[in-house]
Scaffold this motif. Sequence first.
Motif, PDB file in Angstrom:
ATOM      1  N   VAL A   1       0.870  -1.239   0.091  1.00 56.06           N
ATOM      2  CA  VAL A   1      -0.017   0.017  -0.061  1.00 56.06           C
ATOM      3  C   VAL A   1       1.030   1.175   0.109  1.00 56.06           C
ATOM      4  N   GLN A   2       0.467   2.532  -0.640  1.00 56.84           N
ATOM      5  CA  GLN A   2       1.305   3.398  -0.544  1.00 56.84           C
ATOM      6  C   GLN A   2       1.082   4.269   0.789  1.00 56.84           C
ATOM      7  N   PRO A   3       1.973   5.062   1.058  1.00 59.05           N
ATOM      8  CA  PRO A   3       1.972   6.191   2.235  1.00 59.05           C
ATOM      9  C   PRO A   3       0.558   6.665   2.316  1.00 59.05           C
ATOM     10  N   GLY A   4      -0.172   6.795   3.407  1.00 54.67           N
ATOM     11  CA  GLY A   4      -1.348   7.563   3.607  1.00 54.67           C
ATOM     12  C   GLY A   4      -2.567   6.247   3.390  1.00 54.67           C
ATOM     13  N   GLY A   5      -2.230   5.187   2.520  1.00 52.71           N
ATOM     14  CA  GLY A   5      -3.278   4.331   2.610  1.00 52.71           C
ATOM     15  C   GLY A   5      -3.809   3.789   3.731  1.00 52.71           C
ATOM     16  N   SER A   6      -4.790   2.550   3.467  1.00 57.50           N
ATOM     17  CA  SER A   6      -5.247   2.016   4.470  1.00 57.50           C
ATOM     18  C   SER A   6      -5.172   0.486   4.162  1.00 57.50           C
ATOM     19  N   LEU A   7      -5.520  -0.438   5.185  1.00 56.35           N
ATOM     20  CA  LEU A   7      -5.389  -1.851   5.142  1.00 56.35           C
ATOM     21  C   LEU A   7      -6.343  -2.462   6.088  1.00 56.35           C
ATOM     22  N   ARG A   8      -7.158  -3.264   6.017  1.00 51.77           N
ATOM     23  CA  ARG A   8      -7.774  -4.087   7.061  1.00 51.77           C
ATOM     24  C   ARG A   8      -7.316  -5.417   7.224  1.00 51.77           C
ATOM     25  N   LEU A   9      -6.514  -5.663   8.395  1.00 52.26           N
ATOM     26  CA  LEU A   9      -6.177  -7.183   8.677  1.00 52.26           C
ATOM     27  C   LEU A   9      -7.061  -7.955   9.402  1.00 52.26           C
ATOM     28  N   SER A  10      -7.243  -9.345   9.206  1.00 51.62           N
ATOM     29  CA  SER A  10      -8.171 -10.140   9.699  1.00 51.62           C
ATOM     30  C   SER A  10      -7.605 -11.130  10.433  1.00 51.62           C
ATOM     31  N   CYS A  11      -7.770 -11.604  11.499  1.00 46.39           N
ATOM     32  CA  CYS A  11      -7.249 -12.901  12.456  1.00 46.39           C
ATOM     33  C   CYS A  11      -8.505 -13.855  12.652  1.00 46.39           C
ATOM     34  N   ALA A  12      -8.642 -15.012  11.656  1.00 44.27           N
ATOM     35  CA  ALA A  12      -9.623 -15.747  12.037  1.00 44.27           C
ATOM     36  C   ALA A  12      -9.245 -16.985  12.716  1.00 44.27           C
TER      37      ALA A  12
ATOM     38  N   ASP B   1      -7.982 -13.282  25.225  1.00 45.09           N
ATOM     39  CA  ASP B   1      -7.736 -11.807  24.665  1.00 45.09           C
ATOM     40  C   ASP B   1      -6.790 -12.058  23.343  1.00 45.09           C
ATOM     41  N   VAL B   2      -6.948 -10.941  22.459  1.00 42.36           N
ATOM     42  CA  VAL B   2      -6.578 -11.162  21.265  1.00 42.36           C
ATOM     43  C   VAL B   2      -5.609  -9.783  20.939  1.00 42.36           C
ATOM     44  N   SER B   3      -4.224 -10.001  20.499  1.00 40.69           N
ATOM     45  CA  SER B   3      -3.553  -8.802  20.173  1.00 40.69           C
ATOM     46  C   SER B   3      -2.895  -9.034  18.967  1.00 40.69           C
TER      47      SER B   3
ATOM     48  N   THR C   1     -15.764  -7.845  23.066  1.00 41.46           N
ATOM     49  CA  THR C   1     -16.162  -7.515  22.049  1.00 41.46           C
ATOM     50  C   THR C   1     -16.490  -6.044  22.168  1.00 41.46           C
ATOM     51  N   SER C   2     -16.883  -5.602  23.417  1.00 43.39           N
ATOM     52  CA  SER C   2     -17.333  -4.439  23.972  1.00 43.39           C
ATOM     53  C   SER C   2     -16.415  -3.221  23.871  1.00 43.39           C
ATOM     54  N   GLY C   3     -15.003  -3.703  23.629  1.00 43.23           N
ATOM     55  CA  GLY C   3     -13.838  -2.770  23.330  1.00 43.23           C
ATOM     56  C   GLY C   3     -13.202  -2.297  24.727  1.00 43.23           C
ATOM     57  N   SER C   4     -12.553  -3.286  25.098  1.00 42.93           N
ATOM     58  CA  SER C   4     -11.367  -2.905  26.339  1.00 42.93           C
ATOM     59  C   SER C   4     -10.002  -3.118  25.372  1.00 42.93           C
ATOM     60  N   THR C   5      -9.586  -1.946  24.868  1.00 46.37           N
ATOM     61  CA  THR C   5      -8.638  -1.876  23.833  1.00 46.37           C
ATOM     62  C   THR C   5      -7.419  -1.039  24.274  1.00 46.37           C
ATOM     63  N   ASN C   6      -6.135  -1.385  23.746  1.00 42.55           N
ATOM     64  CA  ASN C   6      -5.010  -0.530  24.040  1.00 42.55           C
ATOM     65  C   ASN C   6      -4.194  -0.557  22.816  1.00 42.55           C
ATOM     66  N   TYR C   7      -3.427   0.481  22.705  1.00 43.57           N
ATOM     67  CA  TYR C   7      -2.623   0.555  21.408  1.00 43.57           C
ATOM     68  C   TYR C   7      -1.273   1.025  21.761  1.00 43.57           C
ATOM     69  N   ALA C   8      -0.208   0.769  20.887  1.00 47.77           N
ATOM     70  CA  ALA C   8       1.004   1.481  20.808  1.00 47.77           C
ATOM     71  C   ALA C   8       0.996   2.795  20.556  1.00 47.77           C
ATOM     72  N   ASP C   9       1.761   3.513  21.142  1.00 46.60           N
ATOM     73  CA  ASP C   9       1.873   5.295  21.040  1.00 46.60           C
ATOM     74  C   ASP C   9       2.026   5.473  19.284  1.00 46.60           C
TER      75      ASP C   9
ATOM     76  N   ASP D   1     -15.089  -9.658  16.470  1.00 44.28           N
ATOM     77  CA  ASP D   1     -16.567 -10.048  16.126  1.00 44.28           C
ATOM     78  C   ASP D   1     -16.497 -11.599  16.585  1.00 44.28           C
ATOM     79  N   ASN D   2     -16.965 -11.881  17.796  1.00 46.47           N
ATOM     80  CA  ASN D   2     -17.033 -13.332  18.250  1.00 46.47           C
ATOM     81  C   ASN D   2     -17.913 -14.226  17.573  1.00 46.47           C
ATOM     82  N   THR D   3     -19.000 -13.574  16.929  1.00 47.52           N
ATOM     83  CA  THR D   3     -19.784 -14.638  16.228  1.00 47.52           C
ATOM     84  C   THR D   3     -19.170 -15.023  15.146  1.00 47.52           C
ATOM     85  N   LYS D   4     -18.008 -14.311  14.469  1.00 45.87           N
ATOM     86  CA  LYS D   4     -17.600 -14.734  13.322  1.00 45.87           C
ATOM     87  C   LYS D   4     -16.082 -15.479  13.826  1.00 45.87           C
TER      88      LYS D   4
END
Length: 118
Positions: free
Chosen positions: A12-23, A33-35, A54-62, A73-76
């Motif tokens: 992807v070019q700089p400034g672009g977007s991607l969506r990763l999935s983990c099945a 818990d998934v990271s 699923t309700s969103g207890s999240t943390n991110y690297a700075d 999505d726990n159903t998926k």
Amino acid sequence: QVKLVESGGGLVQPGGSLRLSCAASGLTFSLYDVSWYRQPPGKERELVATVTDTSGSTNYADSVKGRFTISRDNTKYTVYLQMNGLKPEDTAVYYCHAKFQLGSLNYWGQGTQVTVSS
């Protein structure tokens, strides 16, 4: 039996977007818990984001706050990492990791390559 399979990586070019999935399969997904971790070339693996439910207890690297969003999505049986405003320094192999909430069991996916370049 237990599998975590990442997908969605690519170039992807700089400034672009991607969506990763983990099945996930072979485990009771809601009890983990998934990271997302990433490993740039020649560097050690680093934690990017974590979601505990699923309700969103999240943390991110700075380095990714405000640009990346982790969700599940726990159903998926799937966890996502939406990556916006990508930078060349985001280039890495991205790994999914699941940790059992009630003990030390944990699992890794095989990784998916993300390359950010003009």
